[in-house]
Design an enzyme around this catalytic site. Sequence first.
Site, PDB file in Angstrom:
ATOM      1  N   HIS A  49       0.665  -1.422   0.028  1.00 51.39           N
ATOM      2  CA  HIS A  49      -0.063  -0.069  -0.212  1.00 51.39           C
ATOM      3  C   HIS A  49       0.868   1.155   0.043  1.00 51.39           C
ATOM      4  O   HIS A  49       0.689   2.056  -0.921  1.00 51.39           O
ATOM      5  CB  HIS A  49      -0.904  -0.032   1.266  1.00 51.39           C
ATOM      6  CG  HIS A  49      -1.877   1.064   1.285  1.00 51.39           C
ATOM      7  ND1 HIS A  49      -2.211   1.721   2.660  1.00 51.39           N
ATOM      8  CD2 HIS A  49      -2.495   1.875   0.417  1.00 51.39           C
ATOM      9  CE1 HIS A  49      -3.060   2.856   2.391  1.00 51.39           C
ATOM     10  NE2 HIS A  49      -3.149   2.946   1.072  1.00 51.39           N
ATOM     11  N   GLU A  52       2.143   1.997  -3.425  1.00 53.28           N
ATOM     12  CA  GLU A  52       1.102   2.369  -4.427  1.00 53.28           C
ATOM     13  C   GLU A  52       1.149   3.958  -4.200  1.00 53.28           C
ATOM     14  O   GLU A  52       0.949   4.641  -5.180  1.00 53.28           O
ATOM     15  CB  GLU A  52      -0.041   1.659  -3.804  1.00 53.28           C
ATOM     16  CG  GLU A  52      -1.301   2.539  -4.576  1.00 53.28           C
ATOM     17  CD  GLU A  52      -2.559   2.637  -3.828  1.00 53.28           C
ATOM     18  OE1 GLU A  52      -3.044   3.669  -3.901  1.00 53.28           O
ATOM     19  OE2 GLU A  52      -3.128   1.586  -3.163  1.00 53.28           O
ATOM     20  N   HIS A  53       1.234   4.500  -3.008  1.00 52.23           N
ATOM     21  CA  HIS A  53       1.239   5.851  -2.569  1.00 52.23           C
ATOM     22  C   HIS A  53       2.471   6.702  -3.246  1.00 52.23           C
ATOM     23  O   HIS A  53       2.335   7.721  -4.051  1.00 52.23           O
ATOM     24  CB  HIS A  53       1.080   6.158  -1.280  1.00 52.23           C
ATOM     25  CG  HIS A  53      -0.233   6.253  -0.747  1.00 52.23           C
ATOM     26  ND1 HIS A  53      -0.795   7.298   0.043  1.00 52.23           N
ATOM     27  CD2 HIS A  53      -1.203   5.258  -0.426  1.00 52.23           C
ATOM     28  CE1 HIS A  53      -1.965   7.119   0.379  1.00 52.23           C
ATOM     29  NE2 HIS A  53      -2.154   5.683   0.084  1.00 52.23           N
ATOM     30  N   GLU A 130      -4.305   7.904   7.115  1.00 48.58           N
ATOM     31  CA  GLU A 130      -5.431   6.935   6.796  1.00 48.58           C
ATOM     32  C   GLU A 130      -5.502   6.133   7.665  1.00 48.58           C
ATOM     33  O   GLU A 130      -6.696   5.703   8.095  1.00 48.58           O
ATOM     34  CB  GLU A 130      -4.991   6.432   5.330  1.00 48.58           C
ATOM     35  CG  GLU A 130      -5.012   7.239   4.244  1.00 48.58           C
ATOM     36  CD  GLU A 130      -4.694   6.440   3.106  1.00 48.58           C
ATOM     37  OE1 GLU A 130      -4.497   5.328   2.848  1.00 48.58           O
ATOM     38  OE2 GLU A 130      -4.917   7.094   1.766  1.00 48.58           O
TER      39      GLU A 130
END
Length: 736
Positions: A49, A52-53, A130
């Site tokens: 994740h 991906e950022h 997040e």
Amino acid sequence: MSSTLLHLILSNGLRVNLRHAPYLKRCAAAVRVHAGSHDAPTEYPGLAHFLEHLFFLGTTRFPVADGLMRFVQRQGGQLNASTRERTTEFFFEVPPAAFPDALERLCEMLANPLLTLERQRAEREVIQAEWVAWSGNTEAQRQYALLRSVSAKHPLSGFHAGNRDSLPIDEPAFQQALAAFHQRFYQAGQMTLSLSGPQPLDELEQIAHVFGTLLATGTRIKQTAPPALLDGPLHVPPIDGQLDLLFAHEHLPDGADEAIDYLTTWITDTRPGGLPAELRRRNWLEDFSFTALYRFGGQALLHARLKLSPSADAVEAEALLHDWLAFFREVDHSALLLEYQRLQACREAGASALEQARRERPFTALDQQGQAALRVLLADAGVSRHPWQLPEPEPLLAATVAEVGASPVPAGLTVSPALPTTRQYAALYLRLQFEDHAEHLRDVLKPLIERASRAAVELQWTRTANTWQLRCTGAPAPVLAVIEQALSQLGEASLAEPGAEPPLIPIRALIRELPHHLLAPAAPGWTALSIGFDEVAQNALNLLLTNLPGNPITLQPPTPPARQWHHHAEASGEAALLMFCPTPDEASGRLLAQLIQGQFYQRLRSELQLGYAVFSAFRQIQGHNGLMFGVQSPNASHEEILAHIRTFLARPAPQLGSAREALAAQLAEPAMANADVAERAWQTHLAGNDGLSLEHLAATTLTRQQADIDSAWERLRSENGWLLLANGPAPESGWR
């Protein structure tokens, strides 16, 4: 409205799916990487994740200011990314002219990301924000609890979102793992590129060859098979007022994905004779969903979620669900298979370029392989004892436009010419003004909304104070059929108590609340706008609206809001602030929004790290034009968020550059999404400006100079008419 599909493999090993659909107005690309959070090293949860950022933080060739995100935003497109358990996906949609440049940026960022420690430190704080929001979100925690019902040995039960503690970026071992994950999985053999658009297949193929080869050559790596989903019985944590049922499957055959979609289609069907209809007949059911929480290889974890009323018998409701599954296993599927085939055709016709590019499988009937997989899914369903019935054929799927002859346009209806009838996309907007809030109408159309979506018709039914709005869009024939049924059901609605509304994260709750503060008062009655109907369909619509109860009303131009702060709800761990700033000149407002969108995001999200929910955009709400700014932060107060926005607006006005030419091109009807054309026509109607066509707006945009931008910027900075909504009180004097 048929499409053509082509599959190929490039010399570097990249699998490519191309879909030519001549009726589309936009193009889309999706890259699916066959690696996700469960493929990351177990000692670094969230690494996939996190990576991906990082891809969106620019490359040597395309720095952030000219990277994929900024480029797509400037083109009026949309983009996003998603990390799943065993896949990661990157996707965008833009006008055709911008497609090659956008795809080049996407492939370049995946191939050559800049993974500097400085960028990683900043983005890790966004991941942390997040995670904080995820930790406090009730729905997210419920799903996490459900996933923890499986075996503790299965990665599905673990933590994979990532946070400050799980991503030790200063450790050499972590940097080695990050680089190794990128090198191992972000190569052509491990990816699938899907392109869709109105271009011929040979043009799409050429684009794929040019930019797909930017990705490193490689071969498909077999992902590690997970352990068994279960090592004992499932223990689903109970939730008050909700029944959650999980179904774990191992060793499913090929065709299982199609079988799950087919099963989901029918178990959620709300028509008489089915499961939701029976539960609602008993006044037990408020909401029902059936989804695949996890799917990889031969494994699947399916989730049936029943939101029950206080009077419901949860044990009997669960028994009815199992009974229906047994019925579905034994019933003759001949009629259902034909209906499903028609449903798939409707879904394909109504799918956007982005939906088509992201879809892993074509919209096809359930073949023999899928039917065999369905029998495996239902093998342990037991014996049915309830008298279930198959639904009647859905008339919306076979809807035709009736020839009714010439029918005059009702006094309250405006017919917009903004969308050519050749688009085969029609819309009706209907506003009903009541003396009271008529709250009992809220859930009246819910079953019809569910049915309409199956026929690729979007039906919305929303309330703002004592004003209700019906919006119905899609192909003209089923749209007319849905409108007819909607008006009939509203006319026969009883005084039923509506169910509870699902909770929203703070910033979304504020967005939902904003229209209430912009609605202009009006006398009881109705007004409507139609768009995209040909003469025959328009006559049929005129006839439907002729007997609409109440008086047609003429809306007054909306009054600009006063400078106000509205305290809505309470802060629940995170401060949320939504600001709407009116811009009387639409052309200058749209230009200004496009010029600052990327800068605002970069400053408040990336540099100041206020949170992951940061945005700015031009919006039309209740006939008002304005710039909307939104921030939800786990660490900044409302006062601090407002101070950051003011500081951002204190900078010099942005330079116009070539923005007006780019925006004017986006405002051409052939380049604009049908839904956006319809929505603008409705908003100009609410503003009393029906004569302001898209062509006029595009021409006006081309006349704007830097002085107009400077003037709009000064008006924005003046704080005149600022309307602020927050989940907390005003932090200073001067706000009402």
